[in-house]
Design a protein around this motif. Structure first.
Motif, PDB file in Angstrom:
ATOM      1  N   LYS A 268       0.809  -1.391  -0.040  1.00  0.00           N
ATOM      2  CA  LYS A 268       0.029   0.033   0.067  1.00  0.00           C
ATOM      3  C   LYS A 268       0.837   1.401  -0.009  1.00  0.00           C
ATOM      4  O   LYS A 268       0.783   2.169  -0.949  1.00  0.00           O
ATOM      5  N   ALA A 271       2.706   1.619  -3.410  1.00  0.00           N
ATOM      6  CA  ALA A 271       1.756   2.036  -4.503  1.00  0.00           C
ATOM      7  C   ALA A 271       1.354   3.680  -4.180  1.00  0.00           C
ATOM      8  O   ALA A 271       1.322   4.478  -5.350  1.00  0.00           O
ATOM      9  N   ASP A 272       1.459   3.954  -2.960  1.00  0.00           N
ATOM     10  CA  ASP A 272       1.394   5.430  -2.600  1.00  0.00           C
ATOM     11  C   ASP A 272       2.451   6.278  -3.246  1.00  0.00           C
ATOM     12  O   ASP A 272       2.357   7.433  -3.704  1.00  0.00           O
ATOM     13  N   SER A 275       2.334   6.610  -6.971  1.00  0.00           N
ATOM     14  CA  SER A 275       1.427   7.382  -7.460  1.00  0.00           C
ATOM     15  C   SER A 275       1.783   8.748  -7.853  1.00  0.00           C
ATOM     16  O   SER A 275       1.278   9.593  -8.506  1.00  0.00           O
ATOM     17  N   VAL A 281      -4.982   7.538 -10.985  1.00  0.00           N
ATOM     18  CA  VAL A 281      -5.193   7.122  -9.668  1.00  0.00           C
ATOM     19  C   VAL A 281      -4.636   5.698  -9.562  1.00  0.00           C
ATOM     20  O   VAL A 281      -5.019   4.900 -10.520  1.00  0.00           O
ATOM     21  N   ARG A 283      -4.366   2.606  -7.064  1.00  0.00           N
ATOM     22  CA  ARG A 283      -4.729   2.053  -5.711  1.00  0.00           C
ATOM     23  C   ARG A 283      -4.689   0.824  -5.284  1.00  0.00           C
ATOM     24  O   ARG A 283      -4.013  -0.322  -6.262  1.00  0.00           O
ATOM     25  N   CYS A 284      -4.471   0.360  -4.013  1.00  0.00           N
ATOM     26  CA  CYS A 284      -3.936  -0.970  -3.497  1.00  0.00           C
ATOM     27  C   CYS A 284      -5.377  -1.576  -2.985  1.00  0.00           C
ATOM     28  O   CYS A 284      -5.670  -1.168  -1.797  1.00  0.00           O
ATOM     29  N   ASP A 285      -5.765  -2.784  -3.301  1.00  0.00           N
ATOM     30  CA  ASP A 285      -6.831  -3.630  -2.518  1.00  0.00           C
ATOM     31  C   ASP A 285      -6.416  -3.878  -0.897  1.00  0.00           C
ATOM     32  O   ASP A 285      -5.223  -4.342  -0.743  1.00  0.00           O
ATOM     33  N   ALA A 289      -2.733  -5.150   0.869  1.00  0.00           N
ATOM     34  CA  ALA A 289      -2.025  -4.041   1.299  1.00  0.00           C
ATOM     35  C   ALA A 289      -0.900  -4.318   2.221  1.00  0.00           C
ATOM     36  O   ALA A 289       0.183  -3.470   1.982  1.00  0.00           O
ATOM     37  N   TRP A 324      -6.710   5.136 -14.012  1.00  0.00           N
ATOM     38  CA  TRP A 324      -7.184   4.284 -12.999  1.00  0.00           C
ATOM     39  C   TRP A 324      -6.614   2.908 -12.839  1.00  0.00           C
ATOM     40  O   TRP A 324      -6.991   1.932 -13.870  1.00  0.00           O
ATOM     41  N   THR A 326      -5.522  -0.376 -10.188  1.00  0.00           N
ATOM     42  CA  THR A 326      -5.619  -0.843  -8.822  1.00  0.00           C
ATOM     43  C   THR A 326      -4.788  -2.461  -8.775  1.00  0.00           C
ATOM     44  O   THR A 326      -4.901  -3.158  -9.813  1.00  0.00           O
ATOM     45  N   THR A 328      -4.889  -5.872  -6.941  1.00  0.00           N
ATOM     46  CA  THR A 328      -5.866  -6.627  -6.607  1.00  0.00           C
ATOM     47  C   THR A 328      -5.126  -8.062  -6.432  1.00  0.00           C
ATOM     48  O   THR A 328      -3.871  -8.364  -6.797  1.00  0.00           O
TER      49      THR A 328
END
Length: 330
Positions: A268, A271-272, A275, A281, A283-285, A289, A324, A326, A328
């Motif tokens: 997590k 990923a931040d 970014s 965007v 994001r991390c599920d 995380a 976008w 993600t 997952t």
């Protein structure tokens, strides 16, 4: 489709990259060093991979990678710069008036130097000071007869301050909304960002990392109470609060060489960090995380990094649009 870069990343290179990140993290005790040596001796491919890591490190030690190099000799508008200097020098000593000025939305547009998302620059100031700007960063430069000021409008910078042996001493300071950082002959970085904990409002924070010599940090609310930060230390502060100093990691300046280097970082958090270097965007599920990742990754190829994450962790990269993405469970 995987990028050409990720297609040539072998398992040995992935392992060498992780070991390299661990060395830079400062977490290599004698037991870990022995394990690294055993890994190195176990296979000739390991040795070749490590030698490649060393060659890259030696190259970056001499050349600032693909960073754009420029010299600030004359601003785009001399009149704009003159007015900005007057505003800064007058407002910087007027307390609330200065911070009111800092919040004006046009400041970023009028910045003396800036970078787009994913871009990095190196700038040489008129006194020889070197300023490295990380992704999505902006600064104003204000020099007078008695002071050298760099205002961090947004983002992150690393500064190598120049000495001025043939003129009266002019202190060098980085001004932020949270306070100021005054160099005492040093190499240091300053990053401004917003931190948010679940259920709480966002808090503007600044992190200072000192690589050589020392700096004095003054918060906006207590400018007369400096906190000394020495080489090898990092400090986070807000307008009203100074947190405990922590040990500096060599990975904190890897971005100057175009790299993100991490050791045992939560996916997590990774990923931040990624970014910051791409629009849109990422994001991390929550289900993945807390997975940990280590390695050194090229900032200039986010797609290659995501492909490598997919290869090395039980993770799938889902791209809903180009803006976008993600992470997952696989």
């Amino acid at each position: 489709m995987r990028s050409d870069l990720s297609a040539h990343i072998t398992p040995a290179m992935q392992e060498a990259s992780a070991w390299y990140a661990r060395w830079l993290s400062g977490e290599m005790d004698e037991q870990a060093k022995s394990a690294w040596q055993s890994w190195l001796d176990a296979d000739e491919e390991h040795t070749r991979a490590w030698q490649q890591i060393e060659r890259v490190q030696q190259y970056f030690g001499k050349v600032p990678g693909a960073l754009a190099v420029a010299t600030l000799q004359a601003p785009p508008s001399a009149e704009r710069r003159r007015i900005l200097k007057q505003l800064m020098l007058v407002l910087s000593v007027s307390g609330a008036g200065y911070y009111s000025y800092r919040k004006q939305p046009w400041r970023g547009v009028m910045a003396d130097a800036s970078t787009r998302v994913g871009e990095q620059r190196q700038i040489k100031l008129v006194d020889g000071t070197i300023v490295h700007l990380n992704t999505d960063s902006a600064i104003n430069i204000v020099y007078s007869e008695t002071a050298r000021l760099v205002e961090l409008v947004r983002g992150e910078i690393l500064i190598e301050t120049a000495h001025e042996p043939y003129r009266a001493y002019r202190p060098f300071s980085v001004i932020t909304q949270q306070g100021s950082v005054t160099a005492l002959g040093t190499r240091f970085s300053v990053r401004e960002w917003q931190h948010q904990q679940p259920g709480l409002a966002k808090v503007d924070m600044v992190k200072v990392s000192v690589f050589e010599s020392m700096v004095d940090v003054r918060t906006a609310h207590k400018p007369d109470s400096p906190v000394r930060v020495n080489a090898g230390e990092s400090l986070v502060f807000t307008q009203t609060q100074v947190f405990a100093k922590t040990r500096l990691k060599a990975t904190d300046k890897a971005w100057v060489n175009g790299l993100i280097v991490v050791y045992a970082m939560r996916l997590k958090d990774f990923a931040d960090e990624l970014s910051r270097y791409q629009s849109g965007v990422l994001r991390c599920d929550p289900a993945v995380a807390d997975l940990q990742i280590s390695g050194s990754f090229p900032i200039g190829d986010i797609e290659a990094i995501l492909n490598t994450v997919e290869q090395t962790l039980p993770v799938r990269v889902k791209r809903f649009t180009r803006f976008w993405t993600t992470l997952t469970p696989a």
